[in-house]
Scaffold this active site. Structure first.
Site, short mmCIF file in Angstrom:
data_model
loop_
_atom_site.label_atom_id
_atom_site.label_comp_id
_atom_site.label_asym_id
_atom_site.label_seq_id
_atom_site.Cartn_x
_atom_site.Cartn_y
_atom_site.Cartn_z
N ASP A 4 36.28 79.05 44.04
CA ASP A 4 35.96 78.52 45.36
C ASP A 4 37.24 78.50 46.17
O ASP A 4 38.26 77.99 45.72
CB ASP A 4 35.39 77.10 45.24
CG ASP A 4 33.95 77.10 44.74
OD1 ASP A 4 33.43 78.20 44.45
OD2 ASP A 4 33.34 76.02 44.66
N ASP A 39 20.81 78.54 45.73
CA ASP A 39 20.99 77.22 45.12
C ASP A 39 19.61 76.63 44.93
O ASP A 39 18.86 76.46 45.90
CB ASP A 39 21.84 76.32 46.04
CG ASP A 39 23.26 76.84 46.19
OD1 ASP A 39 23.76 77.47 45.25
OD2 ASP A 39 23.86 76.61 47.27
#
Lengths: 250, 192
Positions: free
Chosen positions: A11, A130
């Site tokens: 990330d 997600d």
């Protein structure tokens, strides 16, 4: 024989690596280029970088980062986060990215998947999803898991397949950050109807979790972040362990 | 100078980076004269067959490429375009290799995406490479096997992983994305 892929995910915020737990609370885990090189040496099969920068300056930093990565990394890598137009994709691919991952923008405007696939080929379109289980049904969430949509995950996977996605990055929000293993129930459920390669994401905590996900689901890749960043599992050890468990590994 | 053919789509940059790392000068170009003068030519490919062929025709590259005498390497779609016909968009291709490019049957996950090993290798490109080595593939269409096949890969069915005829070489996998062993293949080509 096609090998299963181990994919560290980095990330990125303002050019640095960070990883949240359950999408909240970020810890600094270092320089992305150095981390990426270390992972390639350790035997990573692919890399994913998810940019969580919101500012324009941060996005420019991202392009510079992709250029640096392209010089240093000789395995495929995917860039995701905040991609919402064909122009965004063109800039990232030109800078040297192999694939782009789109998430919320695809839900808001599904034709984006088609536009990218038509212009740059299906192979570079990773649709990241997600997903969270609510009352027995798997639903798609957007905006980094903050907003629930009415889309059932199984329907969304079918839709993006038809639109030209090349791969699905499937993150279980229920399992992400828990280190209790991958969400094999959800992954099995989705993979039954999915003809595309699936990257399993969310929940990896120990080496056995990878054996489990590869033997019990059709996922061809497994993604993890913090267990690699904080050296809890070394990729070379993991791959040795998988080989001993008869999983096809490079 | 190594000419890397640019045709508007795809990631030519990683090929350029990989070649430069090996110490060779490169030029990304679609200029006929520059390509004719180059020591070697690399034709990287991602994207869609009919779109790529249209672009080659627009630039006159469809006529030039078959006449080239220097070592020529087609990568991925680049290899497929060297065949005579592709089912992708029902496209007539360059016809160097007398082979068809077909779509994988949907009996398993498509695209074939990830690292796979090769079998029956017999080309000078593979010096220093062993049968256990893996290369990075990503494709939904494959080249059939024929007399120009110099290695096979098995996914759903056996197909041509590499091809060679005279000065024309092709790899279905991406050597520029196949780690150090991929660089070795590129190096072998560049030193031909």
């Amino acid at each position: 024989m096609l090998k299963k892929r181990i994919i560290p995910c980095l990330d990125i915020k303002d050019g640095r690596t960070v990883k949240g737990i359950n999408f909240i609370g970020l810890r600094d885990a270092g320089d992305p280029v150095e981390l990426a090189k270390k992972y390639v040496n350790d035997g990573a099969d692919e890399l994913v970088f998810l940019d969580i920068t919101a500012t324009l300056e941060g996005r420019k930093t991202l392009i510079e980062l992709v250029e640096k990565l392209s010089l240093e990394i000789n395995i495929p890598f995917t860039i995701g986060g905040g991609i919402s137009s064909v122009d965004d994709v063109e800039a990232l691919l030109k800078a040297g990215a192999d694939k782009v991952s789109i998430n919320s923008a695809a839900v808001r405007r599904p034709e984006l998947v088609q536009e990218i696939a038509q212009q740059f080929g299906n192979q570079c379109v990773v649709v990241a999803i997600d997903t969270k289980n609510i009352d027995g049904e798997d639903y798609v969430f957007i905006n980094g898991g903050k907003i629930k949509t009415e889309l059932k995950t199984i329907d969304w996977v079918k839709t993006v397949t038809e639109l030209g996605a090349g791969e699905i990055l499937l993150t279980s929000m229920d399992f992400d950050g828990t280190k209790n293993g991958f969400d094999t129930r959800m992954l099995k459920n989705i993979s039954q109807i999915c003809q595309l390669p699936i990257i399993a994401s969310g929940g990896a905590g120990k080496m056995e979790d990878f054996t489990e996900v590869f033997s019990e689901t059709t996922a061809t890749g497994a993604l993890a972040a913090s267990i690699f960043h904080f050296n809890e599992i070394k990729i070379s050890d993991l791959k040795e362990n998988l080989k001993q468990n008869k999983i096809a590994i490079r | 100078m190594i000419a890397i053919i640019d045709y508007g789509a795809g990631n030519v940059k990683s090929v350029e980076n990989a070649v430069r790392k090996l110490g060779f000068e490169t030029k990304i170009t679609s200029n006929l004269e520059e390509i004719k003068q180059a020591d070697k030519v690399i034709f990287p490919g991602v994207g869609e067959a009919s779109t790529a062929m249209k672009y080659l025709k627009l630039k006159g590259l469809d006529v030039l490429i078959p006449t080239l005498k220097q070592a020529f390497l087609g990568i991925c779609l680049g290899q497929q375009l060297l065949c005579k016909f592709s089912e992708e968009g029902n496209t007539k291709c360059l016809g160097i290799f007398d082979l068809k490019v077909k779509q994988f049957p949907a009996t398993d996950i498509v695209p074939h995406m990830g690292w796979n090993n090769l079998i029956k290798t017999k080309t000078s490109l593979f010096e220093g490479v062993s049968d256990e080595d893996n290369f990075y593939f990503v494709h939904s269409y494959y080249c059939e096997i024929g007399e120009n096949t110099t290695s096979e890969c098995d996914y759903i069915l056996p197909f041509s992983a590499t091809l060679q005829k005279d000065n024309f070489y092709g790899t279905q996998f991406h050597p520029e994305k196949s780690g150090d062993i991929g660089s070795k293949i590129l190096e072998n080509f560049l030193k031909l």
